[in-house]
Design an enzyme around this catalytic site. Sequence first.
Site, PDB file in Angstrom:
ATOM      1  N   CYS A  13       0.827 -22.051  12.169  1.00  0.00           N
ATOM      2  CA  CYS A  13       0.636 -23.364  11.546  1.00  0.00           C
ATOM      3  C   CYS A  13      -0.071 -23.227  10.203  1.00  0.00           C
ATOM      4  CB  CYS A  13      -0.160 -24.267  12.479  1.00  0.00           C
ATOM      5  SG  CYS A  13      -1.715 -23.542  12.995  1.00  0.00           S
ATOM      6  N   GLU A  52      -3.460 -30.820  17.120  1.00  0.00           N
ATOM      7  CA  GLU A  52      -3.383 -29.729  16.139  1.00  0.00           C
ATOM      8  C   GLU A  52      -1.902 -29.488  15.896  1.00  0.00           C
ATOM      9  OE1 GLU A  52      -5.797 -28.493  14.591  1.00  0.00           O
ATOM     10  OE2 GLU A  52      -7.572 -28.784  15.822  1.00  0.00           O
TER      11      GLU A  52
END
Length: 454
Positions: free
Chosen positions: A263, A229
């Site tokens: 993110c 991720e």
Amino acid sequence: MPVLQSVNPYDPSRVVNYPQLSGEQLTRLLERARPVFQTYRKHSMVQRKEGMDRVAVLLREHNRHFAEIITREMGKPIGESVAEVDKCAWVCEFYAEHAAEFLKARKVKTDAKESLVQFQPLGPILAVMPWNFPFWQVFRFAAPTLMAGNTVLLKHASGVQGCAQAIQKIFTDAGFGEGVFRNMAIGSDRVAQVIEHPSVAAVTLTGSGAAGRSVAEISGRHLKKCVLELGGSNAFVVLNDASLEKALDVAIPARLQNGGQSCIAAKRFILESGVAKDFIARLSVRLEHLKVGDPMREDTDMGPLSSVKQAQEVEKQVKRTVEMGAGLVRGGKRDGAFFGPTILTGVRPGMPAFDEEVFGPVFAVMEADSPQHALELSNRSPYGLGVQVFTRSDDSARLFMEDAEEGAVFINDMVRSDPRLPFGGVKQSGYGRELSVEGIREFVNVKTGWVGKS
Ligand code: NAP
């Protein structure tokens, strides 16, 4: 072995040192990991569920206590830290309730007497985690992983070791046996040694592209599965037919939550020409009213960034983007770890604010001639985590749903993670999925069973 340091970004004189595990302690811990897993995997789904529900209760009962540890170590406003802890409780409750159904063996009709597919645990899973959501990133991995019968070895970011210790204690206090959730106080230079150890079955990493490449390379060499991720540079698209008020309401949290250090934060603002001027003017006014300051105060909208180094990095990216021709409408100033909300206009591919991930409160704005042009700009990022699009047109919504190169498309809302939906990226944002049924099936042995006719 150097100590791991947690520095309070609001008051950098407050430093806590955490000693690293010695070489011998780490070796012993890794050797114990397999026997611990062999015992834990035999726990029934009901036992696991009871434990996970207790974890959720502890998180909710003591949310303020855990939130203060988060805010002290990485500077996000206390209200956001409390929300993060509550979301962790939600993901625990979610998997406690649904894991049995997600992992139920599936009977398949074949020419055998019986054939089936089972989902069984793999073993101890290494989790390399970042500082930006120091509780959430760990829980969204740990809840499904433990419910699937795996055990967890956590290597948390060096600067949030207080969070790492607190999380281990929550699992222990909830009744998970010694070592089922194990925090390892080690620096990133020792991650390779852990991946290589035969006890470790697989790896997940949430973090930067550089760390992801290194972990993927080592895991690949040892043929161990990994989930990555990584970063993102999500577009926030506002088309001419959008409700501007709604888009502005969402733009602020989408960009500034967590000081912009997320993110999935909206980073590139792609505005169709008809709304661009108005959107920028109104956004600028709204940013004037934000309260930036002590993250422990309830009325603070934005605290410092996680460190002076992080703020310096954002400052450099803004400077380079302006030098390449972007306009600076507001902000751009740093004071220690604080970086003021900033609007850049005329941002183009090739500029750092377009090509790189900017991990701070910077709105990188550009104009598009049409929905199709907005889509093309959105897709020109090397990243592919998500995109949010504001429009009243079904055709435009469909265009993005079909052709956006992303892990997620949100129409008229903010890209966010939700335990009920899978989360992850494509391109430089990584591979694999967390959350939902897809997340719990990342680290299982999908075992085929066949009973022939005797
Ligand atoms: P980072 O520097 O990559 O650190 C993340 C973790 O990886 C830390 O535990 C770090 O340990 C470790 N690490 C660093 N270099 C490593 C290496 N070469 N080998 C093995 N481990 C290594 O990232 P960060 O600055 O903490 O976090 C921000 C990044 O994470 C951003 O790019 C952000 O977009 C990304 N992120 C992605 C998601 C997502 O779900 N896609 C969510 C949150 C954040 P040390 O702290 O000891 O260096």
